[in-house]
Design an enzyme around this catalytic site. Structure first.
Site, PDB file in Angstrom:
ATOM      1  N   ASP A  67     -28.965 -14.314  66.093  1.00  9.03           N
ATOM      2  CA  ASP A  67     -29.570 -15.721  65.959  1.00  9.03           C
ATOM      3  C   ASP A  67     -28.507 -16.649  66.472  1.00  9.03           C
ATOM      4  O   ASP A  67     -29.043 -17.388  67.250  1.00  9.03           O
ATOM      5  CB  ASP A  67     -30.217 -16.192  64.804  1.00  9.03           C
ATOM      6  CG  ASP A  67     -31.119 -15.147  64.187  1.00  9.03           C
ATOM      7  OD1 ASP A  67     -31.865 -14.356  65.102  1.00  9.03           O
ATOM      8  OD2 ASP A  67     -31.311 -15.084  62.874  1.00  9.03           O
ATOM      9  N   HIS A  84     -34.289 -15.176  58.867  1.00  8.63           N
ATOM     10  CA  HIS A  84     -34.296 -14.209  60.122  1.00  8.63           C
ATOM     11  C   HIS A  84     -35.751 -13.494  60.529  1.00  8.63           C
ATOM     12  O   HIS A  84     -35.514 -12.414  60.479  1.00  8.63           O
ATOM     13  CB  HIS A  84     -32.710 -13.216  60.001  1.00  8.63           C
ATOM     14  CG  HIS A  84     -32.724 -12.097  60.782  1.00  8.63           C
ATOM     15  ND1 HIS A  84     -32.233 -12.634  61.893  1.00  8.63           N
ATOM     16  CD2 HIS A  84     -33.141 -10.824  61.231  1.00  8.63           C
ATOM     17  CE1 HIS A  84     -32.202 -11.632  63.035  1.00  8.63           C
ATOM     18  NE2 HIS A  84     -32.657 -10.434  62.305  1.00  8.63           N
TER      19      HIS A  84
HETATM   20  P1  NAD Z   1     -33.091   3.173  65.298  1.00 14.36           P
HETATM   21  O1  NAD Z   1     -34.139   4.026  65.072  1.00 14.36           O
HETATM   22  O2  NAD Z   1     -32.491   3.485  66.759  1.00 14.36           O
HETATM   23  O3  NAD Z   1     -31.853   3.701  64.492  1.00 14.36           O
HETATM   24  C1  NAD Z   1     -31.950   3.518  63.187  1.00 14.36           C
HETATM   25  C2  NAD Z   1     -31.010   4.753  62.516  1.00 14.36           C
HETATM   26  O4  NAD Z   1     -31.381   4.578  61.228  1.00 14.36           O
HETATM   27  C3  NAD Z   1     -31.548   6.022  62.993  1.00 14.36           C
HETATM   28  O5  NAD Z   1     -30.186   6.800  63.725  1.00 14.36           O
HETATM   29  C4  NAD Z   1     -32.021   6.780  61.877  1.00 14.36           C
HETATM   30  O6  NAD Z   1     -31.881   8.220  61.665  1.00 14.36           O
HETATM   31  C5  NAD Z   1     -31.298   6.014  60.625  1.00 14.36           C
HETATM   32  N1  NAD Z   1     -31.900   6.039  59.163  1.00 14.36           N
HETATM   33  C6  NAD Z   1     -33.002   6.285  58.919  1.00 14.36           C
HETATM   34  N2  NAD Z   1     -33.207   6.409  57.792  1.00 14.36           N
HETATM   35  C7  NAD Z   1     -31.855   6.433  57.255  1.00 14.36           C
HETATM   36  C8  NAD Z   1     -31.177   6.601  55.833  1.00 14.36           C
HETATM   37  N3  NAD Z   1     -32.007   6.762  55.045  1.00 14.36           N
HETATM   38  N4  NAD Z   1     -30.013   6.514  55.737  1.00 14.36           N
HETATM   39  C9  NAD Z   1     -29.190   6.551  56.891  1.00 14.36           C
HETATM   40  N5  NAD Z   1     -29.690   6.457  58.196  1.00 14.36           N
HETATM   41  C10 NAD Z   1     -31.094   6.439  58.366  1.00 14.36           C
HETATM   42  O7  NAD Z   1     -32.952   1.816  65.007  1.00 14.36           O
HETATM   43  P2  NAD Z   1     -32.313   0.370  65.658  1.00 14.36           P
HETATM   44  O8  NAD Z   1     -32.614  -0.173  66.758  1.00 14.36           O
HETATM   45  O9  NAD Z   1     -30.843   0.818  65.405  1.00 14.36           O
HETATM   46  O10 NAD Z   1     -32.645  -0.738  64.525  1.00 14.36           O
HETATM   47  C11 NAD Z   1     -31.834  -0.428  63.142  1.00 14.36           C
HETATM   48  C12 NAD Z   1     -32.581  -1.516  62.197  1.00 14.36           C
HETATM   49  O11 NAD Z   1     -32.033  -2.851  62.423  1.00 14.36           O
HETATM   50  C13 NAD Z   1     -34.110  -1.709  62.182  1.00 14.36           C
HETATM   51  O12 NAD Z   1     -34.717  -2.126  61.020  1.00 14.36           O
HETATM   52  C14 NAD Z   1     -34.055  -3.043  63.031  1.00 14.36           C
HETATM   53  O13 NAD Z   1     -35.291  -3.891  62.888  1.00 14.36           O
HETATM   54  C15 NAD Z   1     -33.067  -3.979  62.477  1.00 14.36           C
HETATM   55  N6  NAD Z   1     -32.602  -4.877  63.567  1.00 14.36           N
HETATM   56  C16 NAD Z   1     -31.763  -6.055  62.792  1.00 14.36           C
HETATM   57  C17 NAD Z   1     -31.559  -7.055  63.654  1.00 14.36           C
HETATM   58  C18 NAD Z   1     -30.884  -8.224  62.920  1.00 14.36           C
HETATM   59  O14 NAD Z   1     -30.559  -9.286  63.746  1.00 14.36           O
HETATM   60  N7  NAD Z   1     -30.406  -8.082  61.789  1.00 14.36           N
HETATM   61  C19 NAD Z   1     -31.724  -6.916  65.255  1.00 14.36           C
HETATM   62  C20 NAD Z   1     -32.221  -6.085  65.614  1.00 14.36           C
HETATM   63  C21 NAD Z   1     -32.455  -4.616  64.774  1.00 14.36           C
END
Ligand code: NAD
Length: 343
Positions: free
Chosen positions: A179, A206
């Protein structure tokens, strides 16, 4: 090309100072960093950026699958840290043991039409189980929570740690740096001020209107009209949706999030190492408002949060934004606490 990429990355914020010396041989304390969800859209570029950070000596990359490949790939980068990949629950303990900092981008990303709260049920369960493991295997580590909805996943982790008797409010952080990164980029573009060294605090939470950029405290200041500030505030609040829609079903922000996650992790490591005056915005346990968790500027130190800074003077527009976000943020916090305690 890599040199050009690093040049451009370092021009975007002063906090990215670690990117200036990606191959530094300066001596720093041993620090183990674990990335949970390292094979994902955020996890992979974040793992690469952590490999470029000279403050890291051991980098543990964990996911339910796919981490051996990511770890082998990242391990060939000729920087200080040793990289190890861990796949599957049976290797989670090894990934966590001895960790100083655990970064959690594990979970599912938002798809078009989904709000961050739609993700709640899946990601809440993932965060809960990973937090149980953190409490067991590295209870003293700092935790950087990226998994959404951060407004709820941080209270979930706090409840799990409380139950395990390991909760230290100084060590749990919701990563809201994206952000701040967006607010800086959008403000610099509109205000025509240099982006290097620009400061824009972003407070609240957030998700949507809970994200409250304080452009009145931007430094350097520019003379923007009320309409421009309203538009910049809205664009910062909707930044995630802008990316989700542009990716058209292929996920949410990954590259800018990895960058933001790397900046925040670097700040935490600098704090642990005793670097003075490390300040970043983060969603932490707080008494700044009546809510138990709130994002604001935080001074980082050897034990994590050293000081949660007050909000400072707000304009009427910002006061109004604060009043409107509190009920939504309160509900998200309560939802997280309820989830952690019911199941
Ligand atoms: P993605 O699906 O590409 O990757 C997520 C990964 O998590 C995958 O590789 C999956 O295998 C893994 N995973 C699932 N369950 C798991 C577990 N129990 N233990 C370990 N790994 C596990 O998703 P992404 O685009 O990388 O996003 C990940 C997270 O980050 C989402 O929740 C998304 O909403 C969040 N996000 C947060 C922000 C922020 O500003 N804080 C910004 C963007 C995305």
């Amino acid at each position: 090309m890599m040199a050009a990429m690093l040049r451009s990355l370092r021009s975007s914020t002063t906090s990215s100072r670690f990117l200036r010396r990606p191959y530094s041989s300066e001596s720093h304390p041993e620090r183990k960093v674990t990335v949970l969800g390292a094979a994902g859209g955020i996890g992979q570029p974040l793992s690469l950026l952590m490999k470029l950070n000279p403050l890291v000596s051991r980098l543990a990359l964990y996911d339910i699958a796919g981490t051996p490949g990511v770890a082998a790939d990242v391990s060939h980068v000729n920087t200080r840290s040793e990289v190890a990949g861990y796949a599957g629950e049976e290797q989670l303990a090894q990934a966590l043991e001895g960790s100083d900092l655990v970064i959690i981008p594990a979970g599912v990303p938002r798809k078009p039409g989904m709000t961050r709260d739609d993700l709640f049920n899946i990601n809440a369960g993932i965060v809960k189980s990973l937090s149980i493991a953190i409490a067991k295997y590295c209870p003293n580590a700092l935790v950087n929570m990226i998994s959404n909805p951060v407004n709820s996943t941080v209270p979930i982790a706090a409840e799990v740690f409380k139950k395990a008797g390991t909760y230290d409010e100084k060590k749990l952080f919701g990563v809201t740096t994206l952000d701040v990164v967006r607010a800086k980029t959008f403000y610099a573009g509109k205000a025509n001020v240099p982006i290097e060294g620009l400061i824009v605090p972003v407070v609240g939470g957030h998700a949507g209107i809970t994200i409250l950029p304080l452009f009145s405290q931007a430094s350097p200041q520019a003379n923007l009209s009320d309409e421009q500030i309203i538009a910049l505030t809205k664009r910062t609040q909707d930044g995630g949706t802008e990316v989700v829609e542009a990716k058209a079903g292929k996920g949410s922000a990954t590259l800018s999030m990895a960058y933001a996650g790397a900046i925040f992790a670097d700040a935490c490591l600098k704090g642990l190492n005793g670097v003075p005056d490390v300040i970043e915005c983060s969603y932490v346990q707080s008494t700044v408002t009546e809510l138990p968790f709130f994002a604001s500027k935080v001074r980082l130190g050897k034990n994590g949060v050293e000081e949660v800074l007050e909000l400072g003077n707000l304009t009427d527009f910002e006061k109004q934004g604060l009043a409107s976000l509190l009920p939504e943020l309160k509900a998200s916090i309560e939802k997280g606490i309820k989830f952690a305690n019911q199941s």
